[in-house]
Design an enzyme around this catalytic site. Structure first.
Site, PDB file in Angstrom:
ATOM      1  N   ALA A 112       0.774  -1.253   0.000  1.00 54.75           N
ATOM      2  CA  ALA A 112       0.000   0.000   0.000  1.00 54.75           C
ATOM      3  C   ALA A 112       0.803   1.300   0.000  1.00 54.75           C
ATOM      4  CB  ALA A 112      -0.967   0.007   1.174  1.00 54.75           C
ATOM      5  N   PRO A 114       3.043   4.461  -0.875  1.00 52.84           N
ATOM      6  CA  PRO A 114       2.617   5.515   0.046  1.00 52.84           C
ATOM      7  C   PRO A 114       1.099   5.749   0.113  1.00 52.84           C
ATOM      8  CG  PRO A 114       3.451   6.483  -1.971  1.00 52.84           C
ATOM      9  CD  PRO A 114       3.623   4.997  -2.120  1.00 52.84           C
ATOM     10  N   GLY A 116      -1.410   5.638  -2.726  1.00 55.39           N
ATOM     11  CA  GLY A 116      -2.178   6.106  -3.889  1.00 55.39           C
ATOM     12  C   GLY A 116      -3.328   5.176  -4.268  1.00 55.39           C
ATOM     13  N   ASP A 161       3.675  -9.504   6.399  1.00 57.45           N
ATOM     14  CA  ASP A 161       3.946 -10.198   5.147  1.00 57.45           C
ATOM     15  C   ASP A 161       2.589 -10.630   4.573  1.00 57.45           C
ATOM     16  OD1 ASP A 161       6.395 -11.824   3.700  1.00 57.45           O
ATOM     17  OD2 ASP A 161       4.445 -12.816   3.502  1.00 57.45           O
ATOM     18  N   ASP A 179      -0.316  -3.963  -5.994  1.00 55.78           N
ATOM     19  CA  ASP A 179       0.461  -3.012  -6.801  1.00 55.78           C
ATOM     20  C   ASP A 179       1.913  -3.393  -6.501  1.00 55.78           C
ATOM     21  OD1 ASP A 179       1.371  -0.868  -8.232  1.00 55.78           O
ATOM     22  OD2 ASP A 179       0.789   0.644  -6.756  1.00 55.78           O
ATOM     23  N   CYS A 232       4.672  -1.240 -12.502  1.00 54.97           N
ATOM     24  CA  CYS A 232       5.127  -0.083 -13.286  1.00 54.97           C
ATOM     25  C   CYS A 232       6.362  -0.486 -14.097  1.00 54.97           C
ATOM     26  CB  CYS A 232       5.388   1.125 -12.396  1.00 54.97           C
ATOM     27  SG  CYS A 232       6.663   0.879 -11.170  1.00 54.97           S
TER      28      CYS A 232
HETATM   29  N1  SAM Z   1       0.401   0.936  -4.008  1.00 54.35           N
HETATM   30  C1  SAM Z   1       1.326   2.010  -3.718  1.00 54.35           C
HETATM   31  C2  SAM Z   1       0.711   3.316  -4.153  1.00 54.35           C
HETATM   32  O1  SAM Z   1      -0.115   3.326  -5.075  1.00 54.35           O
HETATM   33  O2  SAM Z   1       1.026   4.361  -3.563  1.00 54.35           O
HETATM   34  C3  SAM Z   1       2.685   1.769  -4.352  1.00 54.35           C
HETATM   35  C4  SAM Z   1       3.227   0.395  -4.054  1.00 54.35           C
HETATM   36  S1  SAM Z   1       4.863   0.121  -4.589  1.00 54.35           S
HETATM   37  C5  SAM Z   1       4.702  -0.087  -6.281  1.00 54.35           C
HETATM   38  C6  SAM Z   1       5.151  -1.509  -4.022  1.00 54.35           C
HETATM   39  C7  SAM Z   1       5.155  -1.664  -2.531  1.00 54.35           C
HETATM   40  O3  SAM Z   1       5.366  -3.053  -2.219  1.00 54.35           O
HETATM   41  C8  SAM Z   1       6.267  -0.913  -1.809  1.00 54.35           C
HETATM   42  O4  SAM Z   1       5.722  -0.083  -0.822  1.00 54.35           O
HETATM   43  C9  SAM Z   1       7.132  -1.998  -1.196  1.00 54.35           C
HETATM   44  O5  SAM Z   1       7.659  -1.643   0.063  1.00 54.35           O
HETATM   45  C10 SAM Z   1       6.155  -3.141  -1.056  1.00 54.35           C
HETATM   46  N2  SAM Z   1       6.809  -4.469  -1.004  1.00 54.35           N
HETATM   47  C11 SAM Z   1       8.108  -4.782  -1.166  1.00 54.35           C
HETATM   48  N3  SAM Z   1       8.316  -6.102  -1.006  1.00 54.35           N
HETATM   49  C12 SAM Z   1       7.117  -6.639  -0.714  1.00 54.35           C
HETATM   50  C13 SAM Z   1       6.676  -7.955  -0.421  1.00 54.35           C
HETATM   51  N4  SAM Z   1       7.515  -8.993  -0.401  1.00 54.35           N
HETATM   52  N5  SAM Z   1       5.360  -8.129  -0.141  1.00 54.35           N
HETATM   53  C14 SAM Z   1       4.503  -7.105  -0.171  1.00 54.35           C
HETATM   54  N6  SAM Z   1       4.863  -5.839  -0.452  1.00 54.35           N
HETATM   55  C15 SAM Z   1       6.148  -5.608  -0.728  1.00 54.35           C
END
Ligand code: SAM
Length: 330
Positions: A112, A114, A116, A161, A179, A232
């Site tokens: 989630a 930051p 969005g 997790d 995401d 992305c």
């Molecule tokens: N959804 C957010 C938004 O729209 O503002 C952006 C998300 S960003 C693309 C991906 C997120 O996944 C990051 O915050 C990251 O810390 C988290 N992440 C990293 N490894 C992960 C994992 N193993 N399981 C779940 N989330 C993870």
């Protein structure tokens, strides 16, 4: 092999026409500023203090696409929580929400921070329950800060997790959003760094992580619910191939058409999924797909019990007699 050779190789896998390859490479090698977008989290004022660009067909009513050079993050309305700033690529990815039947009881945003997509989902569905999870502890603070600023005080924030949700809250969310963390190739189109983003090892590592997250996500979607998967990045190994893998592993899911994205259908899959290309000029780019759990809805689960098992670190606490110890609030 250098980054430019790897980019060339990627472009050959994505495009058959030389002119398309050249446009794709050019968009990544010569970054350009993309206009910002804002998601209104309070009622949209009659007089919007920004120059607005014409809306796109997949842009919901609560989003404004701004003209170039607008700086919405500096306006007092931003501090007041009237809107959240993001890029149009995020709005594109969340356009799959338009194909989800309303009402939606609960939304779980598994990746989630930051915030969005959580805020876009909140505007789209006004769910009874909004669960926002961020596994990386140091990113939780910005997530909470954005949710608070934008008035999403009903949201519960978790630092777990994704597997914890599958184990402790199976089949409990009407909509699960993934995401996913990815190789981030589209960041180059905005002039940001994405080290090693074309390297096969980076791509493979990300695809494995995405499959791991999606395995948990699929087990957390309620019968008849939806799973929205987005990245992305451009490598099909992290996009169409991951979605295809999921459809094979969890045959109870089917990919759903998103009519507003019909012009963006990916040519790299035999099922509906969508891509925004960096050369479109609309946003840095990305991939999005909506999957539906075919099974009929199950009887409602006891949510007070679920919350007590997977404790939120911010938001309402479970009832005092639930026999669990809570995490400290931030
Ligand atoms: N959804 C957010 C938004 O729209 O503002 C952006 C998300 S960003 C693309 C991906 C997120 O996944 C990051 O915050 C990251 O810390 C988290 N992440 C990293 N490894 C992960 C994992 N193993 N399981 C779940 N989330 C993870």
């Amino acid at each position: 092999m250098g980054a430019s050779n790897l980019l060339l190789k990627l472009s050959r896998r994505l495009w058959s026409e030389e002119s398309d390859r050249a446009a794709f490479i050019d968009a990544l090698v010569h970054p350009q500023p993309y206009p910002a977008a804002i998601v209104w989290t309070q009622p949209r004022p009659e007089q919007v203090p920004f120059a607005i660009a014409p809306p796109l067909p997949w842009q919901p009513a609560w989003v404004d696409r701004l003209a170039a050079d607008q700086r919405p993050g500096r306006h007092a309305l931003h501090q007041a929580g009237a809107y959240y700033c993001l890029d149009m690529a995020s709005v594109f990815a969340a356009a799959v929400f338009s194909a989800i039947a309303i009402p939606v009881e609960s939304v779980l945003d598994l990746c989630a921070a930051p915030g969005g997509k959580s805020l876009l989902a909140r505007q789209a569905f006004h769910p009874d329950r909004l669960w926002c999870n961020e596994v990386v502890r140091k990113r939780v603070k910005i997530l909470i800060s954005n949710l608070k600023r934008c008035g999403a005080t009903e949201a519960l924030v978790f630092n777990l997790d994704p597997q914890a949700f599958a184990e402790q809250m199976p089949h409990s969310a009407s909509v699960v959003i993934v995401d996913a963390p990815c190789s981030g190739q589209s960041l180059l189109a905005k002039g940001d760094q994405a080290l090693g983003c074309f390297h096969p090892v980076t791509i493979k590592k990300n695809a494995s992580r995405q499959k791991r997250i999606l395995t948990s996500a699929a087990q957390t979607v309620a019968g008849g619910g939806y799973l929205a998967y987005m990245t992305c990045t451009f490598s099909s190994e992290e996009n169409e191939q991951v979605a295809e893998w999921l459809l094979k592993k969890f045959p109870q899911f089917e990919a759903v058409e998103v009519p507003v994205l019909a012009d963006y259908a990916s040519p790299l899959a035999s099922f509906p999924c969508y891509r925004l290309w960096p050369q479109s000029g609309l946003g840095a780019g990305g991939f999005t797909v909506l999957l539906r759990h075919r099974q009929e809805p199950l009887p409602p689960v006891d949510l007070s019990l679920l919350t007590a098992k997977a404790m939120p670190i911010y938001g309402d606490r479970p009832p005092p007699d639930s026999g669990t110890t809570g995490h400290p609030s931030l």
